[in-house]
Design a protein around this motif. Structure first.
Motif, PDB file in Angstrom:
ATOM      1  N   ALA A 345       4.804  -6.101 -70.956  1.00  0.00           N
ATOM      2  CA  ALA A 345       4.772  -6.950 -69.762  1.00  0.00           C
ATOM      3  C   ALA A 345       4.672  -6.133 -68.484  1.00  0.00           C
ATOM      4  O   ALA A 345       4.220  -6.640 -67.450  1.00  0.00           O
ATOM      5  CB  ALA A 345       6.006  -7.845 -69.724  1.00  0.00           C
ATOM      6  N   ARG A 348       1.056  -6.061 -67.260  1.00  0.00           N
ATOM      7  CA  ARG A 348       0.314  -7.297 -67.053  1.00  0.00           C
ATOM      8  C   ARG A 348      -0.577  -7.190 -65.825  1.00  0.00           C
ATOM      9  O   ARG A 348      -0.211  -6.618 -64.808  1.00  0.00           O
ATOM     10  CB  ARG A 348       1.272  -8.468 -66.868  1.00  0.00           C
ATOM     11  N   ASN A 353      -3.381 -13.085 -66.199  1.00  0.00           N
ATOM     12  CA  ASN A 353      -2.151 -13.858 -66.067  1.00  0.00           C
ATOM     13  C   ASN A 353      -2.152 -14.564 -64.721  1.00  0.00           C
ATOM     14  O   ASN A 353      -1.631 -14.043 -63.736  1.00  0.00           O
ATOM     15  CB  ASN A 353      -0.929 -12.925 -66.158  1.00  0.00           C
ATOM     16  N   GLY A 362       3.183 -14.002 -70.388  1.00  0.00           N
ATOM     17  CA  GLY A 362       2.409 -12.807 -70.097  1.00  0.00           C
ATOM     18  C   GLY A 362       1.570 -12.399 -71.290  1.00  0.00           C
ATOM     19  O   GLY A 362       2.040 -12.478 -72.438  1.00  0.00           O
ATOM     20  N   ILE A 364      -1.451  -9.219 -72.372  1.00  0.00           N
ATOM     21  CA  ILE A 364      -2.226  -8.045 -71.995  1.00  0.00           C
ATOM     22  C   ILE A 364      -3.336  -7.849 -73.025  1.00  0.00           C
ATOM     23  O   ILE A 364      -3.178  -8.258 -74.184  1.00  0.00           O
ATOM     24  CB  ILE A 364      -1.364  -6.771 -71.908  1.00  0.00           C
TER      25      ILE A 364
END
Lengths: 453, 434
Positions: A345, A348, A353, A362, A364
């Motif tokens: 996170a 991110r 997001n 979140g 990625i």
């Protein structure tokens, strides 16, 4: 003619900490602007990514036994014979190389096959050959320009002085006879030279496999990235740091007024010191810098055989998916065992997001690499890495020779540690009647760009 | 669920609880540009906002049984359609790029569905020419709560400005969708399945984080021209400085993330564990607790990390009698154990602990157990900035039948995540905890 810029990332005290936000609605002054450029280099000094780990992993017995190595069958590893215990493949952080650290027990005895003469003299079929052991690391480096380098490293392990190279059996005994060993720098040869360092400062994929040799007893081993040095040519396309500091040719430049870049000569200009470099570096950091999330090996210290020379894979001959760490689990559940991607996170990006659309979640982008094979040309397999109820990446396994297979997708990482992340992997056969085999897996953050391989 | 007008990459969003075309034509996005209502579908002539041949996401929400079919979206040779029975078709330049089998989700009973076609350049797959684009398809059966996903690589669709049609192939209603039309969205970015679900179905509840959160500051790319001669340099520097400030944890991944291959069954009498466990020497608070080598890991600590969050997946049960208290301890040490000091460790031992006590019987089945979460743990660093993380255990007699030797457990997973925990300095800005 090449024009190099080079910066040492090991001594992070000389690089200013990331500047607090410049204040809006005021005249821009030189000092905070220049500080903002210099501070961009500090991000790379923060890297300590774990790219490979291996060890007892829950086991409480060593592969190498305490018994008499003079025996009528192979009961110990053969002297000098390596066994592959872990594999990894990842995209290297710019300006980083690798190091290995391991906590090991004192090594056990090895065997060799007795000669005909020895057997005729009354010796058993296998005889002792010393408590020798090593950890070996084999690396292959490949960058986006097609350059490839291979290099191997080794560290010898201290032997047990007990009879038969035995490990302690008393309460707490293992802790009294352990050691920490290191390989301080794992890198291609010749990185002292600008040209070579520049080569491996380009986007680079590193493939690693680790071997235990002989009587090795490794409790915990990891290979991690460490910030080292970065060197780039003026016309290189990917800069993940500004490098406004000193260059091989002289001192840091003086920024006397706002520039797009210090020199717009092409080729061999000076890309640093202006708004273009600030934008490029910030965007490259957002797309190319992120955590390694997982490295897994199927190696089992407790169940491996002394004659093994490679990892025994997890296999599937079923079209029904099964969790690779617990075959009784067939569907994703956050209430079951799993890995954690919560730290992802921190990487991110608002690109993936939307702050209004998913303020409490979140994701990625990730690349999943699995080392696997299928038993015949008509069989294929799928490894599904699932990170949330709706998020997974599937990797097709198609090679009849064990090889790396890759796929790109998203991972659900939540908002950070404290927001639990549970990640599971499932293997199944998708076609044919053969066997799908899985040896290792590596997962890391990866933006939308083409990797070297 | 987020309000569609707040989503920045949405260029059209129309919904209707009753499925009427007039309502569906009203654009609730920030564009506020309605579609035209035809006899059987919605249209937009020369639709530049739907002329996206590299990156886009199309979302459709509808109610259907296994007889409904039709076109959801049409743009020249591109179409998103549903065949009766549940096959979703992604059509690119008049050819079917993917006929996705979702028939297992459809039945004679009408359910509500959310269908997504998300497309992006296939640069991550080294795609070019016939494989230049990557398309993901997600289809939720919202009534049953299940998801099917598929993907395909294909060539980039031909970019020719033309009329866009929604809910049918033409405004007159050619191949109009025969089920109940509920919502249609067109976005200019590739969305993950998680994002689609959060934005259009249900938003997650706010979690309780263990440390500081990090959210990036986007910096405009050079191609915007905002850093060119004639622009102000200050705003770029301000954004870059803010982005850098928030990137201190960008490279920080899980320090330990293990699902253990080996799962020996431990007991309160340490039977079979003896060589691999060592007693915690702190008799006052931790006497009788044993650190286990099998669950100890030596890891470097990123400079910007000052605490860790540990979790473990534990299964515990009894051979006989009632459950005793299993005390589970998460350790951070600056040396491998309480005694041996390698050259990389300082003379003074530093050890931090967090404990969790669990009294339960999960049974001995293959899927038993639960996650145990520890409070934030301080980090003991050696001379190189590394730390040893480990689990330890102790069984305390809870007073029921049986003995502590009858208490059994297995460790299935252990994770250690890095965090930055700020000091509570009441806003004085004194910086983080040591």
């Amino acid at each position: 003619m090449a024009k190099y810029y080079r910066q040492d990332l090991r001594n992070d005290e000389i690089i200013p900490r990331p500047a607090l936000e410049l204040v809006g609605l005021r005249l821009a002054r030189r000092a905070p602007l220049v500080a903002a450029m210099r501070a961009q280099d500090r991000v790379l000094t923060m890297g300590r990514r774990v790219v490979l780990s291996q060890g007892l992993d829950g086991a409480q017995s060593w592969l190498v036994p305490n018994t008499n190595p003079a025996a009528m069958a192979q009961t110990h590893p053969l002297s000098g014979v390596p066994r592959i215990v872990a594999r990894s493949r990842h995209t290297l952080t710019q300006g980083h190389f690798l190091q290995l650290r391991a906590v090991v027990g004192l090594s056990g005895e090895t065997q060799r096959a007795a000669t005909a003469g020895e057997v005729a003299s009354g010796n058993p079929t296998y005889v002792p050959d010393g408590a020798n052991a090593e950890i070996r690391v084999h690396t292959t480096w490949q960058n986006t320009e097609g350059a490839i380098a291979t290099r191997s490293f080794a560290v010898s392990l201290p032997p047990s002085q007990r009879q038969y190279g035995a490990a302690p059996t008393a309460l707490g005994g293992q802790f009294a006879e352990e050691r920490v060993v290191k390989i301080n720098l794992i890198a291609p040869a010749g990185i002292q030279a600008n040209q070579t360092l520049r080569r491996w400062s380009q986007p680079t994929v590193v493939t690693i496999y680790v071997e235990h040799v002989g009587g090795a007893r490794v409790a915990d081993l990891c290979i991690v990235e460490q910030p080292w040095e970065v060197c780039l040519d003026a016309d290189d396309p990917v800069w993940c740091c500004h490098m406004l500091g000193a260059t091989p040719a002289g001192t840091a430049p003086y920024i006397d007024f706002p520039y797009q870049r210090l020199s717009e000569t092409s080729p061999d200009g000076n890309p640093r010191g202006g708004t273009w470099q600030m934008m490029d570096v910030a965007n490259n950091q957002a797309e190319r810098l992120g955590p390694t999330l997982l490295n897994w090996t199927a190696w089992d210290e407790d169940d491996a055989a002394v004659s093994d020379t490679d990892i025994t894979p997890v296999t599937s001959t079923s079209s029904t998916a099964a969790c690779i760490t617990n075959s009784s689990i067939s569907t994703y559940s956050a209430s079951q065992e799993g890995w954690s991607f919560a730290a992802g996170a921190y990487a991110r990006s608002s690109r993936y997001n939307d702050p209004q659309g998913m303020p409490q979640q979140g994701v990625i982008p990730i690349r999943v690499r699995v080392y696997g094979s299928v038993s015949d040309g008509t069989t294929t397999g799928i490894l599904r890495l699932q990170t949330g109820p709706w998020e997974w990446v599937e990797v097709n396994i198609t090679s009849t020779t064990a090889a790396w297979h890759t796929a790109y997708g998203y991972a659900r990482v939540g908002k950070g540690p404290g927001d639990p992340s549970v990640v599971q992997a499932f293997l199944r056969r998708s076609a044919g009647a053969g066997t799908v085999s899985l040896y290792a897996m590596s997962v890391h953050h990866s933006g939308q760009f083409t990797n070297a391989a | 669920m987020a309000a569609p007008q707040t989503i920045r990459d949405t260029v059209f969003y129309g919904d209707s609880a009753a499925g009427t075309l007039a309502e569906l034509a009203v654009d609730d996005s920030q564009r506020l540009t309605d579609l035209s209502v035809g006899a059987g579908g919605l249209t937009e002539a020369n639709s530049s906002r739907m002329l996206q041949n590299t990156e886009r996401t199309i979302d459709v929400r509808f109610r259907s049984d296994n007889t409904n079919a039709g076109v959801f979206w049409s743009y020249g040779g591109q179409r998103l359609t549903l065949t009766a029975g549940g096959t979703v078709n992604l059509i690119v330049d008049a050819a079917t790029a993917l006929a996705f089998d979702a028939t297992s989700l459809f039945s004679a009973s009408a359910h509500e569905y959310l269908l997504t076609w998300a497309m992006r350049p296939a640069t991550a797959e080294s795609g070019s020419g016939a494989t230049a684009q990557w398309s993901d398809v997600y289809i939720w059966d919202l009534t049953a709560g299940t998801l099917l996903r598929g993907s395909v690589q294909h060539a980039a669709p031909t970019a020719t400005l033309t009329t866009a049609a929604v809910w049918a192939q033409t405004g007159a209603g050619l191949n109009a969708f025969t089920g109940t039309r509920l919502a249609f969205r067109f976005s200019l970015a590739h969305h993950s399945a998680t994002e689609t679900y959060e934005e259009l179905v249900s938003q997650s509840a706010p979690p309780t984080l263990a440390g500081e959160e990090r959210v990036d500051i986007p910096v405009p790319p050079r191609s915007t021209g905002l850093g060119d001669d004639g622009q102000y340099a200050g705003p770029i520097a301000l954004l870059a400085a803010a982005a850098t400030h928030r990137n201190d944890l960008r490279l920080a991944g899980p320090l330990v993330s293990k699902i253990y291959r080996n799962r020996p069954t431990h007991n309160g009498a340490l039977t079979g564990d003896e060589p691999f466990v060592i007693e915690d020497p702190d008799d006052i608070s931790w006497g009788g607790t044993y650190l286990y080598m099998a669950y100890r890991h030596y890891r470097p600590i990123p400079p910007s990390v000052n605490r860790v969050k540990c979790r473990a997946f534990i299964q515990q049960w009894r051979t006989t009698g009632s459950a005793d208290d299993l005390v589970i301890v998460a350790y951070s040490l600056n040396r491998p154990s309480f005694f041996y000091r390698p050259p990389t460790s300082p003379l003074a031992m530093e050890v931090w602990r967090r404990s969790y006590t669990r009294n339960a019987d999960d049974g001995s089945g293959a899927t038993g157990g639960t996650w145990v979460t520890f409070d934030n743990l301080r980090i003991a660093r050696d001379l190189d900035g590394w730390s040893y993380f480990a689990l330890g255990f102790r069984v305390d007699d809870a007073g029921g039948s049986g003995t502590i030797a009858d208490q059994l457990w297995q460790v299935k997973a252990f994770v250690v995540d890095p965090i930055y925990e700020d000091a509570n300095d009441n806003g004085l800005g004194l910086g983080g905890l040591g």
